[in-house]
Design a protein around this motif. Structure first.
Motif, PDB file in Angstrom:
ATOM      1  N   MET A   1      51.368  46.108  38.803  1.00  0.00           N
ATOM      2  CA  MET A   1      51.231  47.259  39.695  1.00  0.00           C
ATOM      3  C   MET A   1      50.796  46.828  41.089  1.00  0.00           C
ATOM      4  O   MET A   1      51.285  47.362  42.092  1.00  0.00           O
ATOM      5  N   ARG A   2      49.893  45.855  41.162  1.00  0.00           N
ATOM      6  CA  ARG A   2      49.415  45.408  42.480  1.00  0.00           C
ATOM      7  C   ARG A   2      50.497  44.615  43.220  1.00  0.00           C
ATOM      8  O   ARG A   2      50.554  44.632  44.447  1.00  0.00           O
ATOM      9  N   ARG A   3      51.332  43.909  42.493  1.00  0.00           N
ATOM     10  CA  ARG A   3      52.433  43.208  43.163  1.00  0.00           C
ATOM     11  C   ARG A   3      53.440  44.210  43.716  1.00  0.00           C
ATOM     12  O   ARG A   3      53.993  44.005  44.803  1.00  0.00           O
ATOM     13  N   GLU A   4      53.676  45.267  42.975  1.00  0.00           N
ATOM     14  CA  GLU A   4      54.637  46.271  43.433  1.00  0.00           C
ATOM     15  C   GLU A   4      54.064  47.125  44.559  1.00  0.00           C
ATOM     16  O   GLU A   4      54.803  47.551  45.455  1.00  0.00           O
ATOM     17  N   ALA A   5      52.765  47.384  44.520  1.00  0.00           N
ATOM     18  CA  ALA A   5      52.119  48.212  45.541  1.00  0.00           C
ATOM     19  C   ALA A   5      50.791  47.574  45.914  1.00  0.00           C
ATOM     20  O   ALA A   5      49.736  47.966  45.394  1.00  0.00           O
ATOM     21  N   PRO A   6      50.820  46.558  46.784  1.00  0.00           N
ATOM     22  CA  PRO A   6      49.592  45.842  47.132  1.00  0.00           C
ATOM     23  C   PRO A   6      48.531  46.764  47.730  1.00  0.00           C
ATOM     24  O   PRO A   6      48.842  47.741  48.420  1.00  0.00           O
ATOM     25  N   GLN A   7      47.265  46.426  47.451  1.00  0.00           N
ATOM     26  CA  GLN A   7      46.138  47.152  48.021  1.00  0.00           C
ATOM     27  C   GLN A   7      45.313  46.206  48.887  1.00  0.00           C
ATOM     28  O   GLN A   7      45.546  44.998  48.916  1.00  0.00           O
ATOM     29  N   ASP A   8      44.351  46.762  49.565  1.00  0.00           N
ATOM     30  CA  ASP A   8      43.496  45.998  50.470  1.00  0.00           C
ATOM     31  C   ASP A   8      42.652  45.014  49.652  1.00  0.00           C
ATOM     32  O   ASP A   8      41.845  45.438  48.817  1.00  0.00           O
ATOM     33  N   PRO A   9      42.796  43.693  49.887  1.00  0.00           N
ATOM     34  CA  PRO A   9      41.988  42.717  49.126  1.00  0.00           C
ATOM     35  C   PRO A   9      40.489  42.872  49.347  1.00  0.00           C
ATOM     36  O   PRO A   9      39.698  42.392  48.527  1.00  0.00           O
ATOM     37  N   ALA A  10      40.093  43.545  50.438  1.00  0.00           N
ATOM     38  CA  ALA A  10      38.668  43.755  50.686  1.00  0.00           C
ATOM     39  C   ALA A  10      38.104  44.881  49.821  1.00  0.00           C
ATOM     40  O   ALA A  10      36.888  45.060  49.758  1.00  0.00           O
ATOM     41  N   LEU A  11      39.005  45.616  49.133  1.00  0.00           N
ATOM     42  CA  LEU A  11      38.577  46.741  48.313  1.00  0.00           C
ATOM     43  C   LEU A  11      38.977  46.593  46.852  1.00  0.00           C
ATOM     44  O   LEU A  11      38.342  47.185  45.979  1.00  0.00           O
ATOM     45  N   ASP A  12      40.033  45.848  46.588  1.00  0.00           N
ATOM     46  CA  ASP A  12      40.615  45.801  45.256  1.00  0.00           C
ATOM     47  C   ASP A  12      40.509  44.397  44.668  1.00  0.00           C
ATOM     48  O   ASP A  12      41.070  43.445  45.226  1.00  0.00           O
ATOM     49  N   PRO A  13      39.802  44.215  43.536  1.00  0.00           N
ATOM     50  CA  PRO A  13      39.614  42.874  42.969  1.00  0.00           C
ATOM     51  C   PRO A  13      40.922  42.170  42.601  1.00  0.00           C
ATOM     52  O   PRO A  13      41.072  40.968  42.842  1.00  0.00           O
ATOM     53  N   THR A  14      41.863  42.877  41.997  1.00  0.00           N
ATOM     54  CA  THR A  14      43.120  42.235  41.602  1.00  0.00           C
ATOM     55  C   THR A  14      43.884  41.753  42.824  1.00  0.00           C
ATOM     56  O   THR A  14      44.422  40.634  42.853  1.00  0.00           O
ATOM     57  N   SER A  15      43.940  42.586  43.863  1.00  0.00           N
ATOM     58  CA  SER A  15      44.613  42.179  45.097  1.00  0.00           C
ATOM     59  C   SER A  15      43.900  41.007  45.758  1.00  0.00           C
ATOM     60  O   SER A  15      44.544  40.129  46.349  1.00  0.00           O
ATOM     61  N   ALA A  16      42.573  40.970  45.655  1.00  0.00           N
ATOM     62  CA  ALA A  16      41.815  39.852  46.219  1.00  0.00           C
ATOM     63  C   ALA A  16      42.183  38.548  45.528  1.00  0.00           C
ATOM     64  O   ALA A  16      42.341  37.502  46.185  1.00  0.00           O
ATOM     65  N   LEU A  17      42.345  38.587  44.213  1.00  0.00           N
ATOM     66  CA  LEU A  17      42.733  37.382  43.469  1.00  0.00           C
ATOM     67  C   LEU A  17      44.161  36.961  43.816  1.00  0.00           C
ATOM     68  O   LEU A  17      44.458  35.768  43.953  1.00  0.00           O
ATOM     69  N   LEU A  18      45.055  37.924  43.983  1.00  0.00           N
ATOM     70  CA  LEU A  18      46.440  37.598  44.326  1.00  0.00           C
ATOM     71  C   LEU A  18      46.535  37.043  45.745  1.00  0.00           C
ATOM     72  O   LEU A  18      47.405  36.207  46.026  1.00  0.00           O
ATOM     73  N   ALA A  19      45.636  37.489  46.624  1.00  0.00           N
ATOM     74  CA  ALA A  19      45.667  37.025  48.013  1.00  0.00           C
ATOM     75  C   ALA A  19      44.911  35.716  48.213  1.00  0.00           C
ATOM     76  O   ALA A  19      45.098  35.044  49.240  1.00  0.00           O
ATOM     77  N   ALA A  20      44.087  35.322  47.265  1.00  0.00           N
ATOM     78  CA  ALA A  20      43.256  34.127  47.411  1.00  0.00           C
ATOM     79  C   ALA A  20      44.106  32.864  47.497  1.00  0.00           C
ATOM     80  O   ALA A  20      45.175  32.769  46.879  1.00  0.00           O
ATOM     81  N   ARG A  21      43.623  31.929  48.255  1.00  0.00           N
ATOM     82  CA  ARG A  21      44.286  30.636  48.402  1.00  0.00           C
ATOM     83  C   ARG A  21      43.279  29.523  48.171  1.00  0.00           C
ATOM     84  O   ARG A  21      42.125  29.615  48.573  1.00  0.00           O
ATOM     85  N   HIS A  22      43.740  28.478  47.495  1.00  0.00           N
ATOM     86  CA  HIS A  22      42.917  27.295  47.283  1.00  0.00           C
ATOM     87  C   HIS A  22      43.727  26.092  47.727  1.00  0.00           C
ATOM     88  O   HIS A  22      44.810  25.836  47.196  1.00  0.00           O
ATOM     89  N   GLU A  23      43.208  25.404  48.742  1.00  0.00           N
ATOM     90  CA  GLU A  23      43.931  24.279  49.347  1.00  0.00           C
ATOM     91  C   GLU A  23      45.334  24.699  49.775  1.00  0.00           C
ATOM     92  O   GLU A  23      46.310  23.977  49.606  1.00  0.00           O
ATOM     93  N   GLY A  24      45.410  25.923  50.294  1.00  0.00           N
ATOM     94  CA  GLY A  24      46.656  26.434  50.844  1.00  0.00           C
ATOM     95  C   GLY A  24      47.617  27.051  49.851  1.00  0.00           C
ATOM     96  O   GLY A  24      48.646  27.606  50.247  1.00  0.00           O
ATOM     97  N   ALA A  25      47.323  26.978  48.567  1.00  0.00           N
ATOM     98  CA  ALA A  25      48.245  27.485  47.540  1.00  0.00           C
ATOM     99  C   ALA A  25      47.638  28.689  46.836  1.00  0.00           C
ATOM    100  O   ALA A  25      46.413  28.806  46.704  1.00  0.00           O
ATOM    101  N   PRO A  26      48.488  29.623  46.348  1.00  0.00           N
ATOM    102  CA  PRO A  26      47.972  30.744  45.563  1.00  0.00           C
ATOM    103  C   PRO A  26      47.308  30.244  44.283  1.00  0.00           C
ATOM    104  O   PRO A  26      47.609  29.155  43.783  1.00  0.00           O
ATOM    105  N   LEU A  27      46.420  31.037  43.740  1.00  0.00           N
ATOM    106  CA  LEU A  27      45.822  30.699  42.460  1.00  0.00           C
ATOM    107  C   LEU A  27      46.886  30.779  41.368  1.00  0.00           C
ATOM    108  O   LEU A  27      47.777  31.623  41.427  1.00  0.00           O
ATOM    109  N   PRO A  28      46.846  29.897  40.366  1.00  0.00           N
ATOM    110  CA  PRO A  28      47.875  29.895  39.317  1.00  0.00           C
ATOM    111  C   PRO A  28      47.985  31.256  38.638  1.00  0.00           C
ATOM    112  O   PRO A  28      46.980  31.898  38.337  1.00  0.00           O
ATOM    113  N   GLU A  29      49.217  31.673  38.375  1.00  0.00           N
ATOM    114  CA  GLU A  29      49.482  32.998  37.835  1.00  0.00           C
ATOM    115  C   GLU A  29      48.689  33.274  36.549  1.00  0.00           C
ATOM    116  O   GLU A  29      48.037  34.314  36.414  1.00  0.00           O
ATOM    117  N   GLU A  30      48.763  32.349  35.590  1.00  0.00           N
ATOM    118  CA  GLU A  30      48.082  32.597  34.325  1.00  0.00           C
ATOM    119  C   GLU A  30      46.564  32.616  34.477  1.00  0.00           C
ATOM    120  O   GLU A  30      45.858  33.289  33.717  1.00  0.00           O
TER     121      GLU A  30
END
Length: 393
Positions: free
Chosen positions: A192-221
Motif C-alpha cells: 500500500m505504501r509503495r502504491e501510495a507513498p506517505q510522508d516518511p516523517a509521519l509514517d514508519p513504513t514509508s520511513a523504512l522504504l525511504a531509508a538509505r544505508h551507504e547509498g542503497a535502499p534497505l533490503p526488501e525482506e
C-alpha cells in the motif's frame, strides 16, 4: 550445553507471585543459573550481570537467538534480530517517529479509545481487563502510529493475540502459522505504501522504504521483517503490564484510592510499576566467546536469558526491591526498557499508553475495583497476567 545442571525449571506452573519468589532465590543462591528446559539456556538474575550483557553488544550478540524460548522461525526481523552496526539503519529510520513529543501526540486518541473500551465493562460492572481492554488498546494505538487502515486493525489484534497464546503454550507450529499471518499483513502494508507513498516523517513504513544505508535502499525482506516486528513487539508488554498494575492495586486499595484521588502521581507510579513488574524475562543474548559470570563459564554460542524482571528487584540496587515505593530515589536505574543499543525505542509510547489507560480506568471506577476470579499468567518470554477479571464498585 556446557553445564548439565538444572538450577531452575522455567516450565513450572506459576501464579502471580511464584516466579518472583524463584528469581529472588536465584539472586541469592545461583545468580547465573542454567536449565535444560525450553531448549536449554542460561539465565542472569542480578542487576549488574543483566546490565552488562545488555550493554556489551560486541560480546553478547542478539543476532543468534534473541528470545527464550526461541520463537523466530520465519525470518530475520530488524532491528531486534541484528547486532550493531547492522541494526543501526533501521533504528535510525524509526527513532524520530518514536520521540516523546510525537508519542504524546497520540494521547488524545488513546484516551478516547480507552473510554470506548471501558464503557461496556462499566455497564456490566466489570470484566477481564486484559482480554477486553489491554489486549485491544495497544493494537489500536500502534495502528494509529503505523497509520494502518482500519480494516487491518481487528486482524492485527486477532493474529497478535494468537501468536502470544502460541508462545504461551510453547507450540512452535502455531507460532510459525500466526507469525506468517503477521508477515502477510506487513507485506500488504508495504504494498500500500509503495502504491501510495506517505510522508516518511509521519509514517514508519514509508520511513523504512525511504531509508538509505551507504547509498542503497534497505533490503526488501529486511524491511518486511522490520514492519512485521513492529506490528507485534509493542502489543504484548502493555497487555501484561496493565494486568499486573491492576492486580497490585486490588491488593493495595489504599494506593488505588491515592492514585485515583491524585492523577498527577501517575507518571511516577508508572515508573515504579515498570520496575516492579517488568514484563520481560526472556530477551536473550548469545556470547561471541566463552565468558565467565558469577564464577560460571558460559561457552560461545549458548543462549542467555536476561531476567529484567529479576534485575529490577535486585536488593543491592533497589532496597526493598519487592515493595512498591512511589518516587523511589534511584528509579532512573531501572532496566524496564533495557539498556544499550537494543533498549526499547518505543519507551515514550509505552509510558503514554500505561498512563492514559490507568487514568481512564480510575476515572471509570470511582468506587474502586477488585479481583473477581482467577488470574491466568503468561509464560516465557513475558511475565505477567493474560487474564485479570475485575469487579467494579
Amino acid at each position: 550445553m556446557s553445564a548439565p545442571t538444572q538450577d531452575f525449571d522455567p516450565e513450572t506452573p506459576e501464579d502471580f507471585d511464584s516466579a518472583h519468589r524463584e528469581f529472588s532465590r536465584l539472586r541469592a543462591e545461583c545468580p547465573v543459573a542454567h536449565t535444560g528446559a525450553l531448549g536449554g539456556f542460561w539465565a542472569l538474575a542480578r542487576y549488574e550481570d543483566v546490565k552488562r550483557a545488555a550493554t556489551d553488544s560486541a560480546t553478547f550478540l542478539t543476532s543468534r537467538q534473541n528470545v527464550v524460548p526461541k520463537v523466530a522461525f520465519t525470518g530475520r526481523r530488524p532491528p531486534l534480530h541484528l547486532d550493531p552496526p547492522e541494526h543501526t539503519p533501521y533504528r535510525k529510520a524509526l527513532n524520530p517517529l518514536l520521540s516523546q513529543e510525537r508519542s504524546e501526540s497520540f494521547a488524545p486518541a488513546a484516551r478516547r479509545l480507552a473510554q470506548r473500551l471501558l464503557a461496556p465493562l462499566v455497564a456490566r460492572g466489570g470484566g477481564d481487563i486484559c482480554r477486553e481492554f489491554s489486549s485491544h488498546l495497544p493494537v489500536h494505538i500502534f495502528g494509529e502510529w503505523m497509520r494502518m487502515p482500519g480494516h487491518l486493525l481487528d486482524p492485527l489484534h486477532d493474529a497478535g493475540r494468537a501468536f502470544v497464546l502460541a508462545v504461551h503454550m510453547n507450540h512452535p507450529e502455531r507460532m510459525k502459522e500466526t507469525s506468517l499471518r503477521l508477515y502477510e499483513m506487513a507485506r500488504e502494508l508495504i504494498r500500500m505504501r509503495r502504491e501510495a507513498p506517505q510522508d516518511p516523517a509521519l509514517d514508519p513504513t514509508s520511513a523504512l522504504l525511504a531509508a538509505r544505508h551507504e547509498g542503497a535502499p534497505l533490503p526488501e525482506e529486511m524491511v518486511v521483517g522490520t514492519v512485521r516486528q513492529v506490528l507485534l513487539v509493542g502489543i504484548v508488554a502493555p497487555l501484561v503490564m496493565i494486568g499486573s498494575i491492576c492486580v497490585h492495586l486490588c491488593r493495595h486499595p489504599a494506593l488505588q484510592q491515592q492514585l485515583r484521588d491524585d492523577p498527577a502521581l501517575w507518571p511516577a507510579a508508572i515508573e515504579e510499576f515498570l520496575r516492579l513488574y517488568s514484563p520481560y524475562r526472556g530477551f536473550a543474548r548469545t556470547p561471541a566467546r566463552d565468558v565467565t559470570l558469577g564464577g560460571r563459564t558460559i561457552l560461545e554460542g549458548e543462549p542467555i536469558a536476561l531476567l529484567y524482571c529479576s534485575a529490577n528487584r535486585d536488593e543491592s540496587v533497589f532496597p526493598e526491591g519487592d515493595r512498591f515505593i512511589l518516587n523511589r530515589p534511584n528509579i532512573a536505574e531501572s532496566l524496564a526498557f533495557g539498556r544499550g543499543p537494543h533498549n526499547c525505542p518505543g519507551l515514550h509510547l509505552g509510558r503514554m499508553q500505561l498512563r492514559v489507560a490507568m487514568e481512564e480506568l480510575m476515572r471509570a471506577t470511582p468506587d474502586g475495583f477488585s479481583l473477581a476470579g482467577e488470574i491466568t499468567m503468561s509464560r516465557w518470554p513475558e511475565i505477567g497476567p493474560l487474564q485479570v477479571p475485575l469487579r467494579f464498585g
